[in-house]
Design a protein around this motif. Sequence first.
Motif, short mmCIF file in Angstrom:
data_model
loop_
_atom_site.label_atom_id
_atom_site.label_comp_id
_atom_site.label_asym_id
_atom_site.label_seq_id
_atom_site.Cartn_x
_atom_site.Cartn_y
_atom_site.Cartn_z
N VAL A 1 110.31 -26.08 67.91
CA VAL A 1 109.15 -25.28 67.45
C VAL A 1 107.94 -25.97 68.33
O VAL A 1 107.10 -25.11 68.68
CB VAL A 1 108.94 -25.70 65.84
CG1 VAL A 1 107.44 -25.25 65.48
CG2 VAL A 1 109.86 -24.66 65.08
N ASN A 2 107.85 -27.20 68.48
CA ASN A 2 106.80 -27.74 69.16
C ASN A 2 106.81 -27.39 70.66
O ASN A 2 105.90 -27.14 71.27
CB ASN A 2 106.79 -29.35 69.02
CG ASN A 2 106.33 -29.73 67.88
OD1 ASN A 2 105.24 -29.23 67.18
ND2 ASN A 2 106.82 -30.97 67.22
N MET A 3 107.93 -27.35 71.17
CA MET A 3 108.02 -26.59 72.62
C MET A 3 107.49 -25.30 72.58
O MET A 3 106.60 -24.96 73.80
CB MET A 3 109.49 -27.01 73.18
CG MET A 3 109.87 -28.27 73.58
SD MET A 3 111.71 -28.71 73.91
CE MET A 3 111.74 -27.49 75.25
N LEU A 4 107.92 -24.57 71.72
CA LEU A 4 107.57 -23.10 71.63
C LEU A 4 105.97 -23.05 71.58
O LEU A 4 105.36 -22.34 72.24
CB LEU A 4 108.17 -22.30 70.32
CG LEU A 4 107.94 -20.98 70.31
CD1 LEU A 4 108.77 -20.35 71.61
CD2 LEU A 4 108.36 -20.48 69.11
N ALA A 5 105.43 -23.79 70.72
CA ALA A 5 103.90 -23.92 70.39
C ALA A 5 103.26 -24.32 71.85
O ALA A 5 102.30 -23.57 72.15
CB ALA A 5 103.71 -25.01 69.45
N GLY B 1 101.50 -26.13 62.27
CA GLY B 1 101.64 -26.06 61.12
C GLY B 1 103.17 -25.88 60.55
O GLY B 1 103.30 -26.40 59.63
N LEU B 2 103.77 -25.16 61.49
CA LEU B 2 105.07 -24.90 60.97
C LEU B 2 105.95 -26.18 61.29
O LEU B 2 106.64 -26.60 60.43
CB LEU B 2 105.70 -23.86 62.03
CG LEU B 2 107.24 -23.47 61.51
CD1 LEU B 2 107.52 -22.60 60.38
CD2 LEU B 2 107.60 -22.36 62.94
N GLY B 3 105.63 -26.73 62.42
CA GLY B 3 106.06 -28.14 62.56
C GLY B 3 105.99 -29.08 61.35
O GLY B 3 106.81 -29.86 60.99
N ARG B 4 104.67 -29.20 61.10
CA ARG B 4 104.73 -30.19 59.60
C ARG B 4 105.30 -29.45 58.54
O ARG B 4 105.86 -30.21 57.70
CB ARG B 4 103.14 -30.03 59.44
CG ARG B 4 102.80 -31.14 58.13
CD ARG B 4 101.60 -31.41 58.04
NE ARG B 4 101.11 -32.30 56.77
CZ ARG B 4 100.34 -32.38 56.13
NH1 ARG B 4 99.17 -31.92 56.34
NH2 ARG B 4 100.48 -33.63 54.98
#
Lengths: 323, 259
Positions: free
Chosen positions: A305-309, A238-241
């Motif tokens: 952020v996506n890698m963290l996710a 969601g943060l990525g979006r």
Amino acid sequence: MTTTSAPPSSPPQRREPAAQKRKGRFGDRLFAGASTGSGILILLVLAGVAVFLISRSIPALTADTADLPNEEGLGAYIGPLIFGTLLAAVIALVVATPLAVGIALYITHYAPRRLAALMGYVMDLLAAIPSVVYGFWGIATLAPALVPFYGWLERNLGFIPLFSGPASVTGRTMLTVGLVLAVMILPIISAISREVFSQAPALHREAALALGATRWEMIRMSVLPYGKSGVIGGAMLGLGRALGETLAVAIVLSASGVVTFDLISSTNPSTIAANIALQFPESSGLNVNVLIASGLALFVITLAVNMLARWVVNRRADFSGAN
Amino acid sequence: MAKRIDVSDLDIYYSSFLAVQGVNVSIEPRSITALIGPSGCGKSTFLRSLNRMHEVIPGARVEGKVVIDGQDLYGAEVDPVDVRRQIGMVFQRPNPFPTMSIYDNVIAGVRLNSTRMKKSDMDDLVERSLKGANLWAEVKDRLNRPGSGLSGGQQQRLCIARAIAVEPEVLLMDEPCSALDPISTLAIEDLMTELKERFTIVIVTHNMQQAARVSTATGFFNLSGVGQPGRLVEFNPTEKIFSNPEEKATEDYISGRFG
């Protein structure tokens, strides 16, 4: 209960017709080639985007400060944008995550089955609304509706820097943007939370219930620990979006390139994506390179952020190894 | 703490399907009662109706009475949560909470009762419960490690420790050894024999030797046909069931002539 045991089977046939064997191999190679090709293609696309962003932003990175649009340096231009991007996304996340977890818990463990299915559809519909519609809703309905509330915040909670004001009279503030983004990312987070909550093993739910847990205690003991990392992963998606959202922010926010934590005033930092969308049509030469450099910054943030996710979601493997 | 259980005219339904019909039985305190019978005959359903765990499945309900020391479990004002706090349960597959330490697993039930406890009292309770489950010596040096790191037999004993930590009046066991090897099974059977001094134990088992070894009384459940409800065909002292059963069906089942 009689069980008929299978008669001792003859040893499996090793011999295969040669033609069939070769055909099988060809199919294998085709499939391996196709999937390897797809994998390489996605890497190429990603690398292409990265190369484009880096090469086109080099002029901006190396340009004289005086030539830049704001004449103060690239950092001073992009810094507030990064700040605005992160601020809007974090507001959205802080508002949406608890709400999404609540919705997911209601759907999976409280709602009657029919209502749960209906709510699942409604949440998916929310994800299908185009962002431009969210933008119009934000500026036409939500922003005016929030104006009195912002006035109240300024009068009563003005001592908190977040609400120091002066309150915007249009409602086109950072907080409004954060709320619009929250509604937009709500479906993503709640869909993933719903998925992990519904997979909490019956074994552990029954363990809690058999100890005399109420439904909420059962959820706290077995469902939430099980779903925790899934919720975190959903929140990161969601943060990525929210970081990359362009239209809704561009429509709603009244931006002026400042760095401020004041969420309810009419002077707000813009976000990278919205800024690019608004500035690009009127830009030429070095200004385009500056915008692309800001895009590079967004690319890096989103990638991180996506890698963290992904890392957080992968850690679930440790949990599910139980039993 | 051990209590007597009286079941009269108990019918158990899943929605409109009658799963178990007409159970009448008295279970003595401080004894082990074994329930045997073929798969799908309602033993587990009956066991779960004794602490209202079957209600977890939507549509499940009962008619009839289950009375524990004068208290009707299905009385209008009785909360199933309270019933389950008095009647502990151990499941077929060991199910310690995977994200909790061994220590936290043992006191999970006590924490639910929300009475504030001193740390030293909790330590004592954990030690007492783990000793009661014959697990203390094996885990006393790693109480803060996750419970899911133990072997299957140890996990099952951890679940027993968790169940007895709340001092229940009755302990229900749903095939507690079916996922375990013979050594762990023996450890649990020894444990049951010790626990029956303090608790009333009801165990469902597919292992007739196990029923013969540990139980004082045995009940045989059977179906009269496909789609028919399960019934308690015979309930007698274990010795009698395994040497001279009253019913022909019981004799056929335990001698392996059917099932």
